[in-house]
Scaffold this active site. Sequence first.
Site, mmCIF file in Angstrom:
data_model
loop_
_atom_site.group_PDB
_atom_site.id
_atom_site.type_symbol
_atom_site.label_atom_id
_atom_site.label_comp_id
_atom_site.label_asym_id
_atom_site.label_seq_id
_atom_site.Cartn_x
_atom_site.Cartn_y
_atom_site.Cartn_z
ATOM 1 N N LYS A 52 0.843 -1.209 0.000
ATOM 2 C CA LYS A 52 0.000 0.000 0.000
ATOM 3 C C LYS A 52 0.873 1.251 0.000
ATOM 4 O O LYS A 52 0.639 2.189 -0.765
ATOM 5 C CB LYS A 52 -0.927 0.007 1.219
ATOM 6 C CG LYS A 52 -2.020 -1.033 1.170
ATOM 7 C CD LYS A 52 -2.790 -1.060 2.489
ATOM 8 C CE LYS A 52 -3.848 -2.143 2.505
ATOM 9 N NZ LYS A 52 -4.577 -2.187 3.793
ATOM 10 N N SER A 71 -0.627 0.461 6.217
ATOM 11 C CA SER A 71 -0.956 -0.417 7.331
ATOM 12 C C SER A 71 -1.990 -1.434 6.885
ATOM 13 O O SER A 71 -2.775 -1.182 5.965
ATOM 14 C CB SER A 71 -1.503 0.416 8.504
ATOM 15 O OG SER A 71 -1.691 -0.397 9.639
ATOM 16 N N ASP A 72 -1.985 -2.574 7.546
ATOM 17 C CA ASP A 72 -2.995 -3.585 7.279
ATOM 18 C C ASP A 72 -3.242 -4.382 8.551
ATOM 19 O O ASP A 72 -2.329 -4.594 9.348
ATOM 20 C CB ASP A 72 -2.567 -4.526 6.146
ATOM 21 C CG ASP A 72 -3.743 -5.324 5.642
ATOM 22 O OD1 ASP A 72 -4.606 -4.731 4.971
ATOM 23 O OD2 ASP A 72 -3.833 -6.527 5.952
ATOM 24 N N THR A 73 -4.491 -4.806 8.718
ATOM 25 C CA THR A 73 -4.899 -5.565 9.895
ATOM 26 C C THR A 73 -5.585 -6.850 9.457
ATOM 27 O O THR A 73 -6.386 -6.841 8.524
ATOM 28 C CB THR A 73 -5.866 -4.735 10.762
ATOM 29 O OG1 THR A 73 -5.201 -3.536 11.178
ATOM 30 C CG2 THR A 73 -6.325 -5.500 11.992
ATOM 31 N N ALA A 108 0.139 -4.609 10.781
ATOM 32 C CA ALA A 108 1.452 -4.183 10.307
ATOM 33 C C ALA A 108 1.390 -2.707 9.971
ATOM 34 O O ALA A 108 0.379 -2.205 9.477
ATOM 35 C CB ALA A 108 1.851 -4.972 9.069
#
Length: 193
Positions: A52, A71-73, A108
């Site tokens: 991203k 960011s990623d969840t 992250a």
Amino acid sequence: MATLYLASASPRRSELLTQIGVAFTTRIVPIDETPQPGEAPATYVERLARAKAAAVLDSLPEREGAVVLGSDTAVVLDGRILGKPLDRDDAVATLTALSGREHQVLTAVALISDERSSARVVTSSVRFKALEQTQIEAYWATGEPRDKAGSYGIQGLAAVFVSQMQGSYSAVVGLPLCETAELLAEFAIPCWQ
């Protein structure tokens, strides 16, 4: 000072960055979020956070002095990534699976500039109380689970489902603030601007 871009459409991530006093501009470039075959959850969220951020950096007309935060969840139960629900039935099945159990939430955060990149993955454990089917149906009817990993938002109405949590609350919401502040400092971007 560098110009910070947030590579996310998430209002929660925007609110969290604003909470720690960081100035940023939101910019979104869509990427494929499909997990790779056999990909570990931690690898998956870090790959997406970096992708991203890299996609936004590549899209900037002027990259000099730009830093991009991605960011990623992911919600993980028994080693399986539970993404955003496809529909009502998917959300109900996910929430039923989470009922009365502990699961992990991996978030992250990655910062990328032309000169460098750095990332961190934060894992938190969340336990749900046993949920009644009527609660699950009523929660779906609120509309809140529709765009949430794991079909719930801890910062919203689903807070009443959480009986225990260990780790970073802000990471479960979508951005680990302690680790984000540390990464921002590495890129000479202060909090409390």
